[in-house]
Design a protein around this motif. Sequence first.
Motif, PDB file in Angstrom:
ATOM      1  N   SER A 433      23.189  20.704  97.858  1.00  0.00           N
ATOM      2  CA  SER A 433      22.779  18.968  97.774  1.00  0.00           C
ATOM      3  C   SER A 433      22.114  18.936  96.290  1.00  0.00           C
ATOM      4  O   SER A 433      22.431  17.503  95.536  1.00  0.00           O
ATOM      5  N   ALA A 434      21.181  19.997  96.013  1.00  0.00           N
ATOM      6  CA  ALA A 434      20.181  18.907  95.064  1.00  0.00           C
ATOM      7  C   ALA A 434      20.456  19.871  93.756  1.00  0.00           C
ATOM      8  O   ALA A 434      20.626  19.146  93.280  1.00  0.00           O
ATOM      9  N   VAL A 435      21.563  20.766  94.086  1.00  0.00           N
ATOM     10  CA  VAL A 435      22.526  20.916  92.443  1.00  0.00           C
ATOM     11  C   VAL A 435      23.084  19.717  91.955  1.00  0.00           C
ATOM     12  O   VAL A 435      22.986  19.304  91.527  1.00  0.00           O
ATOM     13  N   ALA A 436      23.790  19.750  93.040  1.00  0.00           N
ATOM     14  CA  ALA A 436      24.710  17.841  92.528  1.00  0.00           C
ATOM     15  C   ALA A 436      23.956  16.934  92.580  1.00  0.00           C
ATOM     16  O   ALA A 436      24.760  16.589  91.083  1.00  0.00           O
ATOM     17  N   GLY A 437      22.705  16.999  93.068  1.00  0.00           N
ATOM     18  CA  GLY A 437      22.100  16.210  92.849  1.00  0.00           C
ATOM     19  C   GLY A 437      21.498  15.841  91.391  1.00  0.00           C
ATOM     20  O   GLY A 437      21.817  14.713  90.571  1.00  0.00           O
ATOM     21  N   TYR A 438      21.085  17.047  91.035  1.00  0.00           N
ATOM     22  CA  TYR A 438      20.522  16.985  89.771  1.00  0.00           C
ATOM     23  C   TYR A 438      21.806  16.877  88.730  1.00  0.00           C
ATOM     24  O   TYR A 438      20.898  16.554  87.281  1.00  0.00           O
ATOM     25  N   LEU A 439      22.688  17.482  88.447  1.00  0.00           N
ATOM     26  CA  LEU A 439      23.639  16.734  88.010  1.00  0.00           C
ATOM     27  C   LEU A 439      24.302  16.381  87.668  1.00  0.00           C
ATOM     28  O   LEU A 439      24.642  15.407  86.735  1.00  0.00           O
ATOM     29  N   ALA A 440      24.109  15.562  88.515  1.00  0.00           N
ATOM     30  CA  ALA A 440      24.524  13.581  88.562  1.00  0.00           C
ATOM     31  C   ALA A 440      23.541  12.903  87.429  1.00  0.00           C
ATOM     32  O   ALA A 440      24.235  11.794  87.295  1.00  0.00           O
ATOM     33  N   THR A 448      21.775  22.461  81.012  1.00  0.00           N
ATOM     34  CA  THR A 448      21.582  22.538  82.623  1.00  0.00           C
ATOM     35  C   THR A 448      21.717  22.663  83.774  1.00  0.00           C
ATOM     36  O   THR A 448      21.166  22.681  84.599  1.00  0.00           O
ATOM     37  N   GLN A 449      22.991  23.517  83.845  1.00  0.00           N
ATOM     38  CA  GLN A 449      23.722  24.473  84.730  1.00  0.00           C
ATOM     39  C   GLN A 449      22.509  25.066  84.843  1.00  0.00           C
ATOM     40  O   GLN A 449      22.376  25.038  86.190  1.00  0.00           O
ATOM     41  N   VAL A 450      22.212  25.243  84.258  1.00  0.00           N
ATOM     42  CA  VAL A 450      20.806  26.988  85.154  1.00  0.00           C
ATOM     43  C   VAL A 450      19.738  25.815  85.394  1.00  0.00           C
ATOM     44  O   VAL A 450      18.876  26.416  86.457  1.00  0.00           O
ATOM     45  N   ASN A 451      18.779  25.006  84.665  1.00  0.00           N
ATOM     46  CA  ASN A 451      17.558  23.850  85.223  1.00  0.00           C
ATOM     47  C   ASN A 451      18.590  23.723  86.765  1.00  0.00           C
ATOM     48  O   ASN A 451      17.035  23.732  87.620  1.00  0.00           O
ATOM     49  N   ALA A 452      20.091  23.687  86.646  1.00  0.00           N
ATOM     50  CA  ALA A 452      20.299  22.780  87.752  1.00  0.00           C
ATOM     51  C   ALA A 452      20.535  23.993  89.142  1.00  0.00           C
ATOM     52  O   ALA A 452      19.730  24.015  90.622  1.00  0.00           O
ATOM     53  N   LEU A 453      20.503  24.947  88.981  1.00  0.00           N
ATOM     54  CA  LEU A 453      20.723  25.980  89.626  1.00  0.00           C
ATOM     55  C   LEU A 453      19.171  26.126  89.844  1.00  0.00           C
ATOM     56  O   LEU A 453      19.028  26.610  91.564  1.00  0.00           O
ATOM     57  N   VAL A 454      18.069  26.485  89.449  1.00  0.00           N
ATOM     58  CA  VAL A 454      16.641  26.128  89.614  1.00  0.00           C
ATOM     59  C   VAL A 454      15.882  25.589  90.323  1.00  0.00           C
ATOM     60  O   VAL A 454      15.432  25.365  91.138  1.00  0.00           O
ATOM     61  N   HIS A 455      16.424  24.714  89.950  1.00  0.00           N
ATOM     62  CA  HIS A 455      15.879  23.724  90.568  1.00  0.00           C
ATOM     63  C   HIS A 455      16.405  23.691  92.271  1.00  0.00           C
ATOM     64  O   HIS A 455      16.109  23.131  93.592  1.00  0.00           O
TER      65      HIS A 455
END
Length: 495
Positions: A433-440, A448-455
């Motif tokens: 959910s956090a990854v999806a929210g970050y990317l949206a 952005t993809q790597v940062n989303a994973l870390v988030h």
Amino acid sequence: MPGSTSSAPASPGATATSAHPRRWVALAIIAIAQLMVVLDATIVNIALPNAQIDLNISDADRQWVVTAYTLAFGGLLLLGGRIADYWGRKRAFIVGMAGFALASALGGLAQSGGLLFAARALQGAFGALLAPAALALLTVLFTETKERAKAFAVYGAISGGGAAVGLLLGGVLTEYANWRWCLLVNIPVAIIAIVAAIPLVPESRAHGDTRYDVPGAVVVTAGLVSLVYGFTKAAEDGWDATATLAFIAAGVILLAVFVVIELRSSHPLLPMRILLDRNRAGAYIASTLVGAGLFGAFLFLAFYFQVVLDYSPLEAGLASLPVTAGVLIAAAAASVLLPRIGAKPLMLAGAVLAGAAMLWLTQIDVDTSFAAHLLPAQVVLGMGLGFTFVPVSSLALVGVPEHDAGAASATLNATQQIGGSLGTALLNTMYTSAVAGYLATRVPGPATQVNALVHGYTVAFAWGAGLILLSGLATLLLIKVRREDIPAGGTVHMG
């Protein structure tokens, strides 16, 4: 870690000379089996990133590789111990080993995620027969106090150190062979143990009421699976989706039905009287919550090392070892401190240390230093777990009547597995959910993809910290036992 559902007392007046002549050889065989079961709790963590790519498993579903095993193991552990007692411990040991090997072959050859999940569930089911049979055999083979202490020291060392061996072996096999060998390696080990056990391990069984609480085992396992599936659906459809709410509600209802079954059964799987003591209840709640945070931490650390920091599988295995080092350091200290200061202060210190370490891990980035950040955070996490598990394993047996000792011990092990199952599913849902929210909310791109994973990892670690700190709150409110009431010789049980 896998544990006992039977703890037969030493026979009065038993001596080493009256004990089984091949007991030390039998111990070596039992130790091999225990190592195999313990390895499988961690060996797949390092292999999972490769397996996920190879079998095209989604982020939401990948947690089933872990939870299918731990759910089946935890849900069936009490029933497995009872079956082993009355069906014959040697027979249960051999059947459990053979089934575990066949399930490992099925998983190692799997060509789809669904088949791998099913194989892991089968491994857990046979492990729930094998592990209590192995430990019950030890209590029968070693009746003299000093010899039994040595035998259980060997068994405990394997339980405590097996996690580290699993991380290393998983890294070696994944890097130099294939992730499938993390499962296939069980086959030759099982064959050796079975061939040796047939002539060398004696049969033993308990006498008396041999009825089994099969309805209880089916209902509690179904309830837990429904809960975990509800958490998984939340990652895909959202927490307010009809399917999500339906599965979570069904899980809660089934667990309530399990309690009713146990209260009315003449031969309950889990005698409710075990849970009515506030100290044991506190120990079981703390164990469940710590297991929930711990399993999730291991899973996401393995992905962070390999996916973000680009470690090889072997490097990821080595990088995960500081947690085990911390556990061993704290467990040794806790064993000395437990008789002096009691269980509650150690458990509170453990929850604070482990929770703080998880919060420390929420500060990771795309290029976090291992030596300055990840190494000390993992050592502190391990120390927190060590300070928790030693007193918890003793608390589970405080004031337990002799005939309930096996069930009380097995319940503790089951709580760690079940907590790990529910926690892994919950944390994986929070991650996705956090990854999806970050990317949206950001411009797409590789960075952005790597940062989303870390988030996503940091959110999972934050939830893990919350679960572990909740265990500390349960300890604070429920546990009132005095230090003189704690039985000597607490052992480490890692989930």
